[in-house]
Scaffold this motif. Structure first.
Motif, PDB file in Angstrom:
ATOM      1  N   PHE A 116       1.242   0.079 -11.652  1.00 28.15           N
ATOM      2  CA  PHE A 116       1.286  -0.171 -10.218  1.00 28.15           C
ATOM      3  C   PHE A 116       0.041   0.334  -9.505  1.00 28.15           C
ATOM      4  O   PHE A 116      -0.303  -0.161  -8.450  1.00 28.15           O
ATOM      5  CB  PHE A 116       2.533   0.469  -9.599  1.00 28.15           C
ATOM      6  N   TYR A 152       5.091   4.432  -5.844  1.00 28.25           N
ATOM      7  CA  TYR A 152       6.101   3.394  -5.997  1.00 28.25           C
ATOM      8  C   TYR A 152       7.493   3.989  -5.949  1.00 28.25           C
ATOM      9  O   TYR A 152       7.690   5.199  -6.138  1.00 28.25           O
ATOM     10  CB  TYR A 152       5.925   2.638  -7.317  1.00 28.25           C
ATOM     11  N   ASN A 210       4.748   1.733 -18.531  1.00 30.79           N
ATOM     12  CA  ASN A 210       5.097   0.969 -17.322  1.00 30.79           C
ATOM     13  C   ASN A 210       6.529   0.451 -17.401  1.00 30.79           C
ATOM     14  O   ASN A 210       6.821  -0.692 -17.013  1.00 30.79           O
ATOM     15  CB  ASN A 210       4.140  -0.215 -17.105  1.00 30.79           C
ATOM     16  N   VAL A 233       5.856  -1.073  -4.192  1.00 29.95           N
ATOM     17  CA  VAL A 233       4.583  -0.413  -4.447  1.00 29.95           C
ATOM     18  C   VAL A 233       3.857  -0.245  -3.124  1.00 29.95           C
ATOM     19  O   VAL A 233       3.739  -1.203  -2.347  1.00 29.95           O
ATOM     20  CB  VAL A 233       3.728  -1.230  -5.434  1.00 29.95           C
TER      21      VAL A 233
END
Length: 120
Positions: free
Chosen positions: A28, A32, A76, A99
Protein backbone atom coordinates in the motif's frame (compact mmCIF):
# COMPACT_ATOMS: atom_id res chain seq x y z
CA UNK A 1 -4.83 -0.18 -8.96
CA UNK A 2 -4.44 -2.51 -6.00
CA UNK A 3 -6.26 -5.82 -6.30
CA UNK A 4 -7.39 -7.83 -3.30
CA UNK A 5 -7.91 -11.57 -3.61
CA UNK A 6 -9.57 -13.59 -0.85
CA UNK A 7 -9.04 -17.29 -0.36
CA UNK A 8 -9.91 -19.93 2.19
CA UNK A 9 -13.69 -19.93 2.07
CA UNK A 10 -15.88 -22.95 1.55
CA UNK A 11 -17.62 -25.45 3.79
CA UNK A 12 -16.82 -25.40 7.50
CA UNK A 13 -18.20 -27.78 10.09
CA UNK A 14 -20.09 -26.29 13.04
CA UNK A 15 -17.54 -25.81 15.78
CA UNK A 16 -14.76 -25.82 13.23
CA UNK A 17 -12.24 -23.15 12.32
CA UNK A 18 -12.34 -20.72 9.42
CA UNK A 19 -9.12 -19.38 7.97
CA UNK A 20 -9.29 -16.67 5.33
CA UNK A 21 -6.54 -14.84 3.50
CA UNK A 22 -6.65 -11.57 1.59
CA UNK A 23 -3.66 -10.92 -0.64
CA UNK A 24 -3.00 -7.46 -2.01
CA UNK A 25 -1.33 -7.23 -5.42
CA UNK A 26 1.16 -4.67 -4.14
CA UNK A 27 2.26 -2.86 -1.03
CA UNK A 28 0.00 0.00 0.00
CA UNK A 29 2.92 2.36 0.52
CA UNK A 30 1.23 4.24 3.29
CA UNK A 31 -1.10 4.11 6.24
CA UNK A 32 -4.01 1.75 5.88
CA UNK A 33 -6.90 0.06 7.57
CA UNK A 34 -7.81 -3.41 6.37
CA UNK A 35 -11.18 -4.83 7.26
CA UNK A 36 -13.02 -8.11 6.94
CA UNK A 37 -16.71 -7.72 6.17
CA UNK A 38 -19.40 -10.30 5.71
CA UNK A 39 -22.79 -10.22 4.07
CA UNK A 40 -25.78 -12.46 4.72
CA UNK A 41 -28.32 -12.88 1.91
CA UNK A 42 -30.62 -9.88 1.77
CA UNK A 43 -28.67 -8.04 4.47
CA UNK A 44 -26.18 -5.21 4.42
CA UNK A 45 -22.49 -5.86 4.59
CA UNK A 46 -21.20 -5.79 8.17
CA UNK A 47 -17.78 -5.40 9.70
CA UNK A 48 -16.21 -8.50 11.22
CA UNK A 49 -12.75 -7.32 12.23
CA UNK A 50 -10.18 -4.71 11.27
CA UNK A 51 -6.47 -4.04 11.54
CA UNK A 52 -4.52 -0.86 10.93
CA UNK A 53 -0.99 -0.17 9.79
CA UNK A 54 -0.31 0.95 13.37
CA UNK A 55 -1.22 -2.52 14.59
CA UNK A 56 -4.55 -1.52 16.10
CA UNK A 57 -7.10 -4.34 16.10
CA UNK A 58 -10.87 -4.37 16.38
CA UNK A 59 -13.47 -7.14 16.49
CA UNK A 60 -17.24 -7.09 16.37
CA UNK A 61 -18.99 -8.64 19.34
CA UNK A 62 -20.20 -11.68 17.41
CA UNK A 63 -16.61 -12.85 16.79
CA UNK A 64 -14.86 -11.33 19.77
CA UNK A 65 -13.02 -13.95 21.78
CA UNK A 66 -13.04 -16.51 18.99
CA UNK A 67 -11.26 -14.73 16.15
CA UNK A 68 -7.86 -13.36 15.24
CA UNK A 69 -7.04 -10.84 12.55
CA UNK A 70 -3.44 -10.40 11.46
CA UNK A 71 -1.33 -8.85 8.73
CA UNK A 72 1.89 -10.02 7.12
CA UNK A 73 3.28 -6.85 5.58
CA UNK A 74 6.09 -8.73 3.86
CA UNK A 75 3.48 -10.72 1.94
CA UNK A 76 0.90 -7.91 1.69
CA UNK A 77 -1.59 -10.41 3.09
CA UNK A 78 -4.24 -10.13 5.77
CA UNK A 79 -5.61 -13.14 7.60
CA UNK A 80 -8.70 -13.93 9.59
CA UNK A 81 -9.13 -16.98 11.78
CA UNK A 82 -12.46 -17.69 13.44
CA UNK A 83 -12.92 -20.65 15.75
CA UNK A 84 -16.12 -22.31 16.98
CA UNK A 85 -17.88 -21.48 13.74
CA UNK A 86 -21.68 -21.31 13.92
CA UNK A 87 -24.36 -21.67 11.24
CA UNK A 88 -25.07 -17.95 11.56
CA UNK A 89 -21.48 -17.28 10.44
CA UNK A 90 -22.54 -18.46 6.99
CA UNK A 91 -22.06 -15.49 4.67
CA UNK A 92 -19.95 -14.07 1.88
CA UNK A 93 -16.78 -12.68 3.39
CA UNK A 94 -15.05 -9.68 1.81
CA UNK A 95 -11.79 -7.97 2.49
CA UNK A 96 -11.47 -4.22 2.22
CA UNK A 97 -8.53 -1.87 2.26
CA UNK A 98 -8.61 1.85 2.93
CA UNK A 99 -5.29 3.46 2.06
CA UNK A 100 -4.45 6.97 3.17
CA UNK A 101 -2.26 9.05 0.89
CA UNK A 102 -0.98 12.63 0.60
CA UNK A 103 -2.57 15.08 -0.12
CA UNK A 104 -5.20 13.90 2.30
CA UNK A 105 -7.07 11.34 0.29
CA UNK A 106 -8.34 7.83 0.81
CA UNK A 107 -8.31 5.06 -1.74
CA UNK A 108 -10.60 2.11 -1.13
CA UNK A 109 -10.37 -1.39 -2.53
CA UNK A 110 -12.57 -4.49 -2.24
CA UNK A 111 -11.95 -8.14 -2.83
CA UNK A 112 -14.37 -10.23 -4.84
CA UNK A 113 -15.72 -12.06 -1.81
CA UNK A 114 -15.58 -15.68 -0.75
CA UNK A 115 -18.54 -17.82 0.30
CA UNK A 116 -18.33 -19.44 3.71
CA UNK A 117 -20.94 -22.03 4.61
CA UNK A 118 -21.16 -23.55 8.07
CA UNK A 119 -22.92 -26.87 7.88
CA UNK A 120 -22.47 -30.49 8.81
Amino acid sequence: QVQLVESGGGLVQPGGTLRLSCAASESFGGAYVMTWYRQHPGKEREVVAAISSKGELGYEDFVKGRSTISMDNAKNTMYLEVTNMKPEDTAVYYCNAKVFKSPPTMLEYWGQGTQVTVSS
